[in-house]
Design a protein around this motif. Structure first.
Motif, mmCIF file in Angstrom:
data_model
loop_
_atom_site.group_PDB
_atom_site.id
_atom_site.type_symbol
_atom_site.label_atom_id
_atom_site.label_comp_id
_atom_site.label_asym_id
_atom_site.label_seq_id
_atom_site.Cartn_x
_atom_site.Cartn_y
_atom_site.Cartn_z
ATOM 1 N N ASN A 30 -7.493 -0.091 3.081
ATOM 2 C CA ASN A 30 -6.152 -0.486 2.597
ATOM 3 C C ASN A 30 -6.012 -2.004 2.435
ATOM 4 O O ASN A 30 -4.954 -2.578 2.699
ATOM 5 C CB ASN A 30 -5.058 0.020 3.541
ATOM 6 C CG ASN A 30 -4.911 1.529 3.499
ATOM 7 O OD1 ASN A 30 -5.303 2.167 2.527
ATOM 8 N ND2 ASN A 30 -4.354 2.099 4.550
ATOM 9 N N LYS B 186 0.904 4.154 -2.965
ATOM 10 C CA LYS B 186 0.543 5.542 -2.663
ATOM 11 C C LYS B 186 1.555 6.520 -3.247
ATOM 12 O O LYS B 186 1.254 7.704 -3.422
ATOM 13 C CB LYS B 186 0.432 5.732 -1.150
ATOM 14 C CG LYS B 186 -0.845 5.122 -0.566
ATOM 15 C CD LYS B 186 -0.937 5.338 0.935
ATOM 16 C CE LYS B 186 -2.241 4.770 1.484
ATOM 17 N NZ LYS B 186 -2.344 4.929 2.964
ATOM 18 N N ASN B 187 2.747 6.013 -3.551
ATOM 19 C CA ASN B 187 3.782 6.870 -4.144
ATOM 20 C C ASN B 187 3.744 6.868 -5.671
ATOM 21 O O ASN B 187 4.525 7.564 -6.321
ATOM 22 C CB ASN B 187 5.169 6.407 -3.677
ATOM 23 C CG ASN B 187 5.382 6.657 -2.191
ATOM 24 O OD1 ASN B 187 4.917 7.658 -1.667
ATOM 25 N ND2 ASN B 187 6.070 5.745 -1.524
ATOM 26 N N GLU C 46 -6.422 2.629 -7.673
ATOM 27 C CA GLU C 46 -6.919 3.262 -6.468
ATOM 28 C C GLU C 46 -7.002 2.231 -5.351
ATOM 29 O O GLU C 46 -7.127 1.030 -5.602
ATOM 30 C CB GLU C 46 -8.279 3.918 -6.709
ATOM 31 C CG GLU C 46 -9.353 3.008 -7.254
ATOM 32 C CD GLU C 46 -10.639 3.793 -7.544
ATOM 33 O OE1 GLU C 46 -10.795 4.895 -6.997
ATOM 34 O OE2 GLU C 46 -11.482 3.287 -8.301
ATOM 35 N N ILE D 65 0.827 -1.200 0.000
ATOM 36 C CA ILE D 65 0.000 0.000 0.000
ATOM 37 C C ILE D 65 0.869 1.262 0.000
ATOM 38 O O ILE D 65 0.615 2.212 -0.746
ATOM 39 C CB ILE D 65 -0.946 0.013 1.211
ATOM 40 C CG1 ILE D 65 -1.985 -1.112 1.081
ATOM 41 C CG2 ILE D 65 -1.652 1.356 1.340
ATOM 42 C CD1 ILE D 65 -2.874 -1.030 -0.129
ATOM 43 N N ASP D 66 1.915 1.248 0.824
ATOM 44 C CA ASP D 66 2.815 2.412 0.878
ATOM 45 C C ASP D 66 3.471 2.663 -0.479
ATOM 46 O O ASP D 66 3.633 3.816 -0.900
ATOM 47 C CB ASP D 66 3.897 2.195 1.943
ATOM 48 C CG ASP D 66 3.340 2.302 3.357
ATOM 49 O OD1 ASP D 66 2.216 2.849 3.509
ATOM 50 O OD2 ASP D 66 4.002 1.826 4.301
#
Length: 365
Positions: free
Chosen positions: A78, A65-66, A73, A61-62
């Motif tokens: 999460n 997100k970048n 999406e 997820i991290d």
């Protein structure tokens, strides 16, 4: 988490949901249809190349997100991801464009990995897909690839390079279209050989079917089936056969233990009629048996059932024998090796016809 790992995770997942893969990946398409496009991370981490990178949901997820592509999406919890934009409406036109942006390159070392190849080709533009050609039996990399660039401009610049090397090894390149034209005679020969094998297989099947039908037809004897009723409770197939062997050769006694009726099948035509006419009274354990000969439609239906049983028995015997033979050869120890052990021409045909995307589950970017 390192930036390198983050980039690999994003690249891998965006490949899974990218235009090329998602338009042909049946497994992932089915997953997206279950929950309005959402696919659980629980499912995603089972994909081989992502699993090799990480199975940690937070790390995935991290990394996503970048991402700056806006392709995916993430849900509020999460735990799920989905594609944020629709697939191309005209898939035929999309595939045509992909082919125009695809080049064939050979000359790489056999120990090269997919990551190595991406690192090399990413220097020349955004790469949408790399397909590594492999030897079918060993899965060893052949040193040649098909590379699809995002735009025709990127592809053209790559093809305009006067010299292309990797680790001092000179590489050769050509458009996929030119490659296909050059290989066309070989492709045609592969198709002809395959059609020939299919025809031979069909003819062999027909011959086997005809032989089986002839065999089953030979088993059918008119006027040979006697219906027997009022059997004692302790009767057996053997005792039933023993009684009627005194009147004619019994080929088979069709009887289930505990029943009061069964069938006796004689080896000679019209023998059941003869027994019924000549025998005054036939007993088993002091019970007088009630007899009648199967005739007409009843006899025909009985024979259909017998032939059905014989056919099923022959098929089971054949399959059992084949399995034992396969076990002796060790074929069942590694089904993947058996399926991969096709000749080089079949592999060439699959590659050239662009059929490599027909898989149930996405494995490689």
């Amino acid at each position: 988490m390192t930036s390198e790992l983050s980039e690999k995770i994003v690249k891998q997942i965006e490949y899974y949901f990218g235009d090329i893969n998602l338009s042909k990946d049946k497994f992932l398409q089915e997953e997206t249809q279950k929950d309005s496009g959402w696919v659980p991370l629980e499912t995603m981490v089972k994909f081989n190349r992502l699993k090799q990178l990480t199975t940690d949901y937070n790390v995935i997820i991290d990394a996503l997100k970048n991402s700056t592509s806006d392709l995916l999406e993430i849900d509020e919890e999460n735990l799920k991801i989905r594609r944020a934009k629709p697939l191309p409406e005209n898939l035929s036109e999309f595939e045509t464009n992909l082919k125009q942006n695809t080049v064939y390159v050979k000359g790489f070392a056999p120990e090269m990995t997919l990551d190595d190849l991406y690192s090399f080709f990413d220097q020349h533009g955004k790469v949408l897909q790399i397909f590594m050609k492999r030897f079918p039996a060993t899965r060893q990399f052949k040193g040649s690839v098909f590379v699809t660039f995002e735009t025709q401009e990127q592809m053209s610049k790559f093809m305009e390079l006067e010299e292309l090397k990797h680790n001092d090894q000179t590489l050769t390149k050509e458009l996929q279209e030119d490659y296909l034209k050059r290989k066309a005679p070989k492709i045609e020969k592969i198709k002809e050989n395959k059609a020939k094998k299919e025809q031979q297989k069909l003819e062999k099947f027909k011959q086997q079917q005809e032989a089986e039908e002839a065999y089953l037809k030979e088993q059918q004897i008119s006027g040979a089936i006697l219906h027997v009723k009022n059997l004692p409770e302790d009767a057996t197939r053997e005792s039933l056969k023993e009684v009627f062997d005194n009147f004619g050769k019994v080929k088979y006694s069709d009887y289930n233990k505990g029943q009061i009726e069964g069938y006796v099948r004689f080896s000679e035509e019209n023998k059941a009629k003869e027994v019924l006419e000549k025998a005054d009274e036939i007993k088993m354990k002091d019970r007088v048996l009630e007899l009648r000969v199967l005739e007409g439609e009843e006899e025909l239906n009985y024979w259909k059932e017998i032939i059905k049983r014989l056919s099923a028995s022959k098929n089971r015997s054949f399959k059992g024998g084949r399995k034992q033979k396969n076990d002796r050869k060790g074929w069942n120890k590694n089904k993947r090796s058996l399926n991969d052990d096709k000749n080089e021409n079949e592999n060439e045909k699959t590659t050239l016809e662009g059929d490599n995307n027909k898989k149930l589950k996405t494995e490689d970017a």
